[in-house]
Scaffold this active site. Structure first.
Site, PDB file in Angstrom:
ATOM      1  N   ARG A  46       6.338   4.675   5.068  1.00  0.00           N
ATOM      2  CA  ARG A  46       5.737   3.947   3.947  1.00  0.00           C
ATOM      3  C   ARG A  46       6.779   3.897   2.830  1.00  0.00           C
ATOM      4  O   ARG A  46       7.857   4.486   2.935  1.00  0.00           O
ATOM      5  CB  ARG A  46       4.391   4.553   3.479  1.00  0.00           C
ATOM      6  CG  ARG A  46       4.170   6.004   3.652  1.00  0.00           C
ATOM      7  CD  ARG A  46       5.023   6.882   2.810  1.00  0.00           C
ATOM      8  NE  ARG A  46       5.031   6.486   1.420  1.00  0.00           N
ATOM      9  CZ  ARG A  46       5.995   6.775   0.557  1.00  0.00           C
ATOM     10  NH1 ARG A  46       7.076   7.467   0.961  1.00  0.00           N
ATOM     11  NH2 ARG A  46       5.955   6.368  -0.700  1.00  0.00           N
ATOM     12  N   GLY A  47       6.424   3.200   1.744  1.00  0.00           N
ATOM     13  CA  GLY A  47       7.403   2.967   0.684  1.00  0.00           C
ATOM     14  C   GLY A  47       8.026   1.598   0.914  1.00  0.00           C
ATOM     15  O   GLY A  47       8.409   1.272   2.044  1.00  0.00           O
ATOM     16  N   ALA A  48       8.126   0.802  -0.163  1.00  0.00           N
ATOM     17  CA  ALA A  48       8.499  -0.616  -0.013  1.00  0.00           C
ATOM     18  C   ALA A  48       9.818  -0.832   0.743  1.00  0.00           C
ATOM     19  O   ALA A  48       9.835  -1.550   1.751  1.00  0.00           O
ATOM     20  CB  ALA A  48       8.526  -1.270  -1.388  1.00  0.00           C
ATOM     21  N   ARG A  89       1.105  -4.626   6.200  1.00  0.00           N
ATOM     22  CA  ARG A  89       0.789  -4.203   4.828  1.00  0.00           C
ATOM     23  C   ARG A  89       1.143  -5.364   3.883  1.00  0.00           C
ATOM     24  O   ARG A  89       2.242  -5.879   3.928  1.00  0.00           O
ATOM     25  CB  ARG A  89       1.576  -2.932   4.459  1.00  0.00           C
ATOM     26  CG  ARG A  89       1.160  -1.747   5.344  1.00  0.00           C
ATOM     27  CD  ARG A  89       1.581  -0.426   4.746  1.00  0.00           C
ATOM     28  NE  ARG A  89       0.811  -0.101   3.557  1.00  0.00           N
ATOM     29  CZ  ARG A  89       1.179   0.838   2.675  1.00  0.00           C
ATOM     30  NH1 ARG A  89       2.301   1.491   2.848  1.00  0.00           N
ATOM     31  NH2 ARG A  89       0.423   1.107   1.623  1.00  0.00           N
ATOM     32  N   GLN A 196       0.825  11.060  -1.870  1.00  0.00           N
ATOM     33  CA  GLN A 196       2.278  10.906  -1.643  1.00  0.00           C
ATOM     34  C   GLN A 196       3.083  11.808  -2.585  1.00  0.00           C
ATOM     35  O   GLN A 196       4.176  12.251  -2.229  1.00  0.00           O
ATOM     36  CB  GLN A 196       2.711   9.449  -1.883  1.00  0.00           C
ATOM     37  CG  GLN A 196       2.282   8.467  -0.812  1.00  0.00           C
ATOM     38  CD  GLN A 196       0.983   7.789  -1.160  1.00  0.00           C
ATOM     39  OE1 GLN A 196       0.129   8.335  -1.853  1.00  0.00           O
ATOM     40  NE2 GLN A 196       0.786   6.596  -0.666  1.00  0.00           N
ATOM     41  N   ASP A 237       6.540  -1.952  -5.650  1.00  0.00           N
ATOM     42  CA  ASP A 237       6.296  -2.606  -4.355  1.00  0.00           C
ATOM     43  C   ASP A 237       6.519  -4.101  -4.416  1.00  0.00           C
ATOM     44  O   ASP A 237       6.876  -4.727  -3.427  1.00  0.00           O
ATOM     45  CB  ASP A 237       4.886  -2.294  -3.871  1.00  0.00           C
ATOM     46  CG  ASP A 237       4.815  -0.854  -3.425  1.00  0.00           C
ATOM     47  OD1 ASP A 237       4.597   0.016  -4.289  1.00  0.00           O
ATOM     48  OD2 ASP A 237       5.054  -0.597  -2.229  1.00  0.00           O
ATOM     49  N   ASN A 247       2.762  -1.360  -8.201  1.00  0.00           N
ATOM     50  CA  ASN A 247       3.203  -0.082  -7.626  1.00  0.00           C
ATOM     51  C   ASN A 247       1.942   0.717  -7.303  1.00  0.00           C
ATOM     52  O   ASN A 247       0.820   0.260  -7.535  1.00  0.00           O
ATOM     53  CB  ASN A 247       4.117   0.658  -8.614  1.00  0.00           C
ATOM     54  CG  ASN A 247       4.794   1.865  -7.968  1.00  0.00           C
ATOM     55  OD1 ASN A 247       5.355   1.754  -6.880  1.00  0.00           O
ATOM     56  ND2 ASN A 247       4.726   3.021  -8.598  1.00  0.00           N
ATOM     57  N   LYS A 248       2.137   1.899  -6.759  1.00  0.00           N
ATOM     58  CA  LYS A 248       1.005   2.728  -6.319  1.00  0.00           C
ATOM     59  C   LYS A 248      -0.085   2.821  -7.386  1.00  0.00           C
ATOM     60  O   LYS A 248       0.207   2.969  -8.574  1.00  0.00           O
ATOM     61  CB  LYS A 248       1.556   4.128  -5.983  1.00  0.00           C
ATOM     62  CG  LYS A 248       0.555   5.136  -5.491  1.00  0.00           C
ATOM     63  CD  LYS A 248      -0.276   4.655  -4.332  1.00  0.00           C
ATOM     64  CE  LYS A 248       0.538   4.173  -3.151  1.00  0.00           C
ATOM     65  NZ  LYS A 248      -0.283   3.400  -2.171  1.00  0.00           N
TER      66      LYS A 248
END
Ligand code: MRU
Length: 346
Positions: A46-48, A89, A196, A237, A247-248
């Site tokens: 995960r993570g852009a 995603r 996370q 993101d 973002n998150k």
């Protein structure tokens, strides 16, 4: 870094299974694009930037498995591969960016030769991987110029080596500042509901010898008010062309609190995270994750059966709340829209 988030080895993709951290450091091998797509969806990776690299490698895996008599048949079969990866995603733009870049390779390929085309696609995925490592370092070096020795930095989610092929975006700034000899400490939001911050950022920073203090998300505003934090630094993101940042979930309230208490708020992201086709953040698609992430904790039900749930995985921080965006080409400050374009050379 003393772990590898993603790797291409012997025509297979190897991922550090991030769902198992911090308890277990387990690497899983993927040899077909469908199981890699499932892994992206399930957040093994995960993570852009990391899901961009993973998707590019997924296209390469898909190509290795395709048999085609001519270019048209190859293109037709690859469309299915790309569609499957694109559906994993929706928010991080790095994923469609990487898939589009892979598509260009096979669409623009002349003089059809199946083995050569497959090799070109593998090479392109590896180039995206290598470039990400380089971009992370560059962003880290630019961002480190903002850090003073003695700073306490608050971060949200995981924008570190676990979210990229390299040493991260927001956390790359911290690693570079530490390399320059600056004494820094990090506060990591736990980042409900997927944790996370607790599971990944705390693990990664500890493993790399950076002082880290874990806090519940809801403690951030008080720490900012009490003067414990000098800078907030997060990843992104997708960034709209006006500088709004997805973002998150939980980033927006953090930016509001930072603004209220006069603490600078920085976003660190490569240009591949900017979606120039989106004029403002309200048009960014926001992923809704399964409700079980909210109603269960450690396999224990924590909410009554049948309760209605919303679980948006990202939020949008309006550009006015952002002090600057750190990119591989330098730092864009306000007015963000104009300065991002200037830095990019648009
Ligand atoms: O849902 P995730 O864990 O993929 O979300 C990740 C984030 O929101 C990160 O902050 C963002 O991708 C930047 S990572 C360098």
């Amino acid at each position: 870094m003393n772990f590898k988030t993603i790797e291409w080895k012997n025509d297979k993709v190897i991922l550090l299974d991030q769902r198992r951290l911090p308890s277990e450091e387990i690497y899983v091998e993927y040899s077909d694009y469908k199981s890699l797509a499932d892994a992206i969806k399930a957040m093994v990776v995960r993570g852009a930037p990391a899901i961009g690299v993973a998707a590019a490698m997924g296209v390469a895996l898909g190509a290795l498995g395709v048999d085609a008599k001519n270019h048209e048949e190859f293109i037709q079969k690859m469309e299915k591969v790309c569609d499957t990866l694109l559906k994993t995603r929706p928010t991080a733009v790095n994923l469609p960016w990487a898939v589009e870049r892979m598509k260009k390779v096979y669409l623009n390929f002349s003089d059809f030769s199946l083995p050569q085309l497959k090799q070109r696609l593998v090479n392109e995925a590896l180039a995206i991987f290598e470039e990400d490592i380089d971009l992370c370092r560059k962003m880290g070096k630019h961002g480190a110029s903002l850090i003073q020795s003695g700073d306490a930095i608050l971060t949200h989610c995981n924008a570190g080596a676990l979210a990229t092929a390299g040493q991260g975006t927001a956390l790359s700034v911290i690693y570079e500042a530490a390399r320059e000899g600056k004494k820094i400490k990090v506060f990591a939001d736990e980042t409900r509901p997927f944790l996370q911050g607790a599971r990944l950022t705390a693990w990664e920073l500890q493993k790399n010898g950076i002082e880290v203090t874990l806090i519940p998300d809801v403690a951030a505003a008080s720490l900012l008010r009490e003067g414990h934090i000098q800078k907030v630094i997060v990843g992104a993101d997708r960034i709209a062309s006006n500088g709004d940042v997805a973002n998150k979930i939980g980033t927006y309230p953090l930016a509001l609190a930072a603004k209220t208490h006069g603490v600078p708020f920085y976003v660190v992201a490569p240009f591949s995270t900017i979606d120039w086709s989106i004029l403002d953040g309200m048009k960014i698609p926001i992923e809704e994750r399964p409700e079980s992430e909210v109603t269960f904790f450690l396999n224990q039900r924590t909410a009554p059966v049948g309760v209605q749930v919303r679980n948006p995985a990202f939020d949008v921080t309006p550009y006015e709340l952002i002090t600057g965006i750190v990119t591989e080409r330098g730092i864009a400050v306000q007015p963000l829209e104009r300065n991002l374009k200037n830095l990019y050379g648009k």
